[in-house]
Design an enzyme around this catalytic site. Structure first.
Site, PDB file in Angstrom:
ATOM      1  N   HIS A  34       0.862  -1.186   0.000  1.00 22.98           N
ATOM      2  CA  HIS A  34       0.000   0.000   0.000  1.00 22.98           C
ATOM      3  C   HIS A  34       0.898   1.234   0.000  1.00 22.98           C
ATOM      4  CE1 HIS A  34      -2.644   3.128   1.570  1.00 22.98           C
ATOM      5  NE2 HIS A  34      -3.664   2.374   1.180  1.00 22.98           N
ATOM      6  N   ASP A  63       0.884   4.163   1.383  1.00 19.39           N
ATOM      7  CA  ASP A  63       1.225   4.725   2.688  1.00 19.39           C
ATOM      8  C   ASP A  63       2.189   3.816   3.449  1.00 19.39           C
ATOM      9  OD1 ASP A  63      -0.406   6.963   2.315  1.00 19.39           O
ATOM     10  OD2 ASP A  63      -2.155   5.948   3.159  1.00 19.39           O
ATOM     11  N   LYS A  64       2.021   2.512   3.285  1.00 20.64           N
ATOM     12  CA  LYS A  64       2.918   1.578   3.965  1.00 20.64           C
ATOM     13  C   LYS A  64       4.290   1.536   3.297  1.00 20.64           C
ATOM     14  CE  LYS A  64       1.298   0.746   7.484  1.00 20.64           C
ATOM     15  NZ  LYS A  64       2.140   1.085   8.621  1.00 20.64           N
ATOM     16  N   GLU A 118      10.082  11.891   7.104  1.00 19.80           N
ATOM     17  CA  GLU A 118       8.812  11.720   6.398  1.00 19.80           C
ATOM     18  C   GLU A 118       9.096  11.337   4.950  1.00 19.80           C
ATOM     19  OE1 GLU A 118       6.244  11.925   8.257  1.00 19.80           O
ATOM     20  OE2 GLU A 118       7.113  12.997   9.952  1.00 19.80           O
ATOM     21  N   GLU A 136      14.172  15.979   9.734  1.00 20.14           N
ATOM     22  CA  GLU A 136      15.295  16.488  10.502  1.00 20.14           C
ATOM     23  C   GLU A 136      16.073  15.335  11.128  1.00 20.14           C
ATOM     24  OE1 GLU A 136      12.121  18.741   9.687  1.00 20.14           O
ATOM     25  OE2 GLU A 136      11.935  17.484  11.479  1.00 20.14           O
ATOM     26  N   LYS A 155      -5.643  -4.413   0.351  1.00 24.89           N
ATOM     27  CA  LYS A 155      -6.312  -4.015   1.577  1.00 24.89           C
ATOM     28  C   LYS A 155      -7.251  -5.137   2.005  1.00 24.89           C
ATOM     29  CE  LYS A 155      -7.544   0.311   2.116  1.00 24.89           C
ATOM     30  NZ  LYS A 155      -8.225   1.630   1.954  1.00 24.89           N
ATOM     31  N   PHE A 167      -8.211  -3.823 -10.535  1.00 27.27           N
ATOM     32  CA  PHE A 167      -7.215  -3.222  -9.649  1.00 27.27           C
ATOM     33  C   PHE A 167      -5.821  -3.558 -10.201  1.00 27.27           C
ATOM     34  CE2 PHE A 167      -6.014  -2.816  -4.814  1.00 27.27           C
ATOM     35  CZ  PHE A 167      -5.183  -1.754  -5.113  1.00 27.27           C
ATOM     36  N   ASP A 194      -1.988   5.859  -6.229  1.00 23.89           N
ATOM     37  CA  ASP A 194      -2.381   6.779  -5.161  1.00 23.89           C
ATOM     38  C   ASP A 194      -1.125   7.190  -4.411  1.00 23.89           C
ATOM     39  OD1 ASP A 194      -3.883   8.265  -3.410  1.00 23.89           O
ATOM     40  OD2 ASP A 194      -4.679   6.555  -2.298  1.00 23.89           O
ATOM     41  N   ALA A 195      -0.961   8.451  -4.138  1.00 24.71           N
ATOM     42  CA  ALA A 195       0.215   8.916  -3.406  1.00 24.71           C
ATOM     43  C   ALA A 195       0.235   8.321  -2.000  1.00 24.71           C
ATOM     44  CB  ALA A 195       0.221  10.443  -3.330  1.00 24.71           C
ATOM     45  N   ARG A 207      -0.001   7.744   7.732  1.00 27.55           N
ATOM     46  CA  ARG A 207      -1.434   7.877   7.438  1.00 27.55           C
ATOM     47  C   ARG A 207      -2.232   6.614   7.776  1.00 27.55           C
ATOM     48  NH1 ARG A 207      -2.670  11.006   1.834  1.00 27.55           N
ATOM     49  NH2 ARG A 207      -1.804   9.092   0.955  1.00 27.55           N
ATOM     50  N   LYS A 208      -1.604   5.611   8.357  1.00 20.75           N
ATOM     51  CA  LYS A 208      -2.317   4.380   8.699  1.00 20.75           C
ATOM     52  C   LYS A 208      -2.155   4.056  10.178  1.00 20.75           C
ATOM     53  CE  LYS A 208      -4.272   3.442   4.815  1.00 20.75           C
ATOM     54  NZ  LYS A 208      -4.353   4.881   4.505  1.00 20.75           N
ATOM     55  N   LYS A 218      10.365   7.924  13.205  1.00 17.28           N
ATOM     56  CA  LYS A 218      10.760   8.627  14.420  1.00 17.28           C
ATOM     57  C   LYS A 218      11.694   7.773  15.269  1.00 17.28           C
ATOM     58  CE  LYS A 218       6.338  11.074  14.517  1.00 17.28           C
ATOM     59  NZ  LYS A 218       5.072  11.290  15.254  1.00 17.28           N
ATOM     60  N   LYS A 232      11.173  10.185  20.591  1.00 18.26           N
ATOM     61  CA  LYS A 232       9.833  10.705  20.317  1.00 18.26           C
ATOM     62  C   LYS A 232       8.819   9.815  21.040  1.00 18.26           C
ATOM     63  CE  LYS A 232      12.042  12.940  16.908  1.00 18.26           C
ATOM     64  NZ  LYS A 232      13.515  12.932  16.779  1.00 18.26           N
ATOM     65  N   ASP A 236       5.711   9.780  20.896  1.00 22.66           N
ATOM     66  CA  ASP A 236       4.679   9.232  20.019  1.00 22.66           C
ATOM     67  C   ASP A 236       4.938   7.745  19.779  1.00 22.66           C
ATOM     68  OD1 ASP A 236       3.032  11.385  19.587  1.00 22.66           O
ATOM     69  OD2 ASP A 236       4.087  12.074  17.805  1.00 22.66           O
TER      70      ASP A 236
END
Length: 402
Positions: free
Chosen positions: A16, A18-19, A44, A57, A176, A244, A252-253, A258-259, A279, A283, A285
């Site tokens: 995917h 995003d992955k 990123e 960074e 998916k 597909f 798709d970008a 995003r997941k 990260k 961090k 997060d």
């Protein structure tokens, strides 16, 4: 708790878009941590048709210091990115590991962020950001994960393994899945709907080839989901759009982070909003989300609850968490406040400071690319990998409650 309800979770494959971005970002984290365990990374990634862009960074001894790249460092970064995409399996006209255009826009970490995080004098190392983090565990599955997400991940993992092994050559990397289960109380009793959309080779959207693809997907579902949950009433939606062939970053970008629901608990638990991939473990997060899962899993594994949600909160530059919250959703064998107090007594947790978390779990290591597909939680701890999935705190919790 409702006695009868439907709940759904989704997953996405390693292909995917995003992955793909998440895996590239974490490959960069691993690369820098392999050079400098104290490296600071916020990487990123953007993926789109024949393009990968890095931004963020960093601070890394021997690689990027005083706003200068070490000789060969940028070439090693590009090699790492291309090898990641190659491993996933992209060799398509619209996205090919060997020919996509690459941009590296990483630069030095902000000195103002660094001064809040770095230890100095009597100041302990502070959190790398403010925020809230949640961990969760439930006795739905042996891995103490929500069953809907667990099965969604497993469907795609089996399909990816077959694709890499060459036993399902009609599959392409992007896919998916989504699983809907009917629950009675806290127990899943039936799979009511299964959704699988997978990128496929030419022609597998019609006729006998389409039927072959559909039969294959149903066979994978039957391997993954227990037979007692499946029935003639289970509804399947396989490639419901019809075709597909165009997928991945060409279709798709993709962007890092995003997941986050796929990465965590499939919607069964709150989420603080912060992504993990790209990260370093200063961090919170990332690191605090890992320790909250570790705590919640050990609480359930210790028999102290059937379900558990934990929240931690931090302020940037401040070492100690601002709050600790435990909720066993009415399933606890002791009070939630007693569990909170017990956690505070366990010295090996280091007061749940960023340094204490990293030390206890051993997070300053290149262990992150494996986390970036098929979930950060519910995985098997092996060696240095997935230490937050260990259940080695059970005895400490029981002793602290005694």
């Amino acid at each position: 708790m409702r006695s009868n309800y439907l709940f759904t979770s989704e997953s996405v494959s390693e292909g995917h878009p995003d992955k793909v971005a998440d895996q590239i970002s974490d490959a960069i984290v691993d690369l820098f941590l392999s050079k400098d365990p104290e490296a600071r990374i916020a990487c990123e990634t953007l993926t789109t048709t024949q393009l990968v862009v890095l931004a963020g960074e960093i601070r890394c001894k021997g690689v990027y210091e005083n706003d200068q790249w070490a000789p060969g460092a940028q070439a090693e970064i590009e090699k790492t990115v291309r090898e990641t995409v190659k491993r996933i399996g992209y060799e398509q006209d619209g996205f090919h590991w060997e020919t996509f255009r690459f941009e590296n826009n990483l630069h030095a970490q902000s000195a103002h962020i660094a001064q809040g995080v770095d230890a100095s004098g009597n100041k302990d190392e502070g959190a790398g950001d403010q925020g809230i983090m949640f961990g969760y565990a439930a006795n739905d599955t042996p891995d103490l994960m929500p069953a809907t997400l667990y099965y969604s991940h497993k469907i795609l993992e089996v399909m990816a393994a077959d694709r890499h092994a060459g036993t399902a050559p009609f599959l392409e990397p992007d896919a998916k899945s989504q699983v809907t289960l009917r629950y009675e109380g806290s127990t899943p009793v039936a799979a009511t709907a299964i959704v699988v959309s997978t990128q496929h080779g030419k022609g597998y959207d019609q006729g006998e080839k389409e039927a072959e693809l559909h039969a294959y997907v149903k066979s994978v579902v039957a391997k993954v989901i227990p037979a007692e949950l499946l029935s003639d009433e289970t509804v399947y939606h396989i490639n419901p759009t019809g075709s597909f062939e165009i997928g991945g970053p060409d279709g798709d970008a993709g962007l890092t982070g995003r997941k986050i629901i796929v990465d965590t608990y499939g919607g069964a638990s709150p989420h603080g909003g912060g992504a993990f991939s790209g990260k370093d473990p200063t961090k919170v997060d990332r690191s605090a989300a890992y320790i909250t899962r570790y705590l919640a899993k050990n609480i359930v594994a210790a028999g102290l609850a059937q379900r558990c949600t934990i929240q931690l909160a931090y302020a940037i530059g401040v070492a100690k968490p601002l709050s600790l919250y435990v909720d066993t959703h009415g399933t606890g064998t002791v009070g939630d406040d007693a569990i909170e107090e017990a956690i505070g007594k366990i010295e090996k947790l280091g007061g749940l400071t960023p340094r204490g978390i990293r030390t206890h779990l051993g997070l300053n290591k290149p262990i992150y690319q494996k986390t970036a597909a098929y979930g950060h939680f519910g995985r098997t701890p092996e060696g240095d990998f997935f230490p937050w999935e260990r259940t080695d705190l059970v005895d400490d919790l029981k002793a602290a409650l005694a």
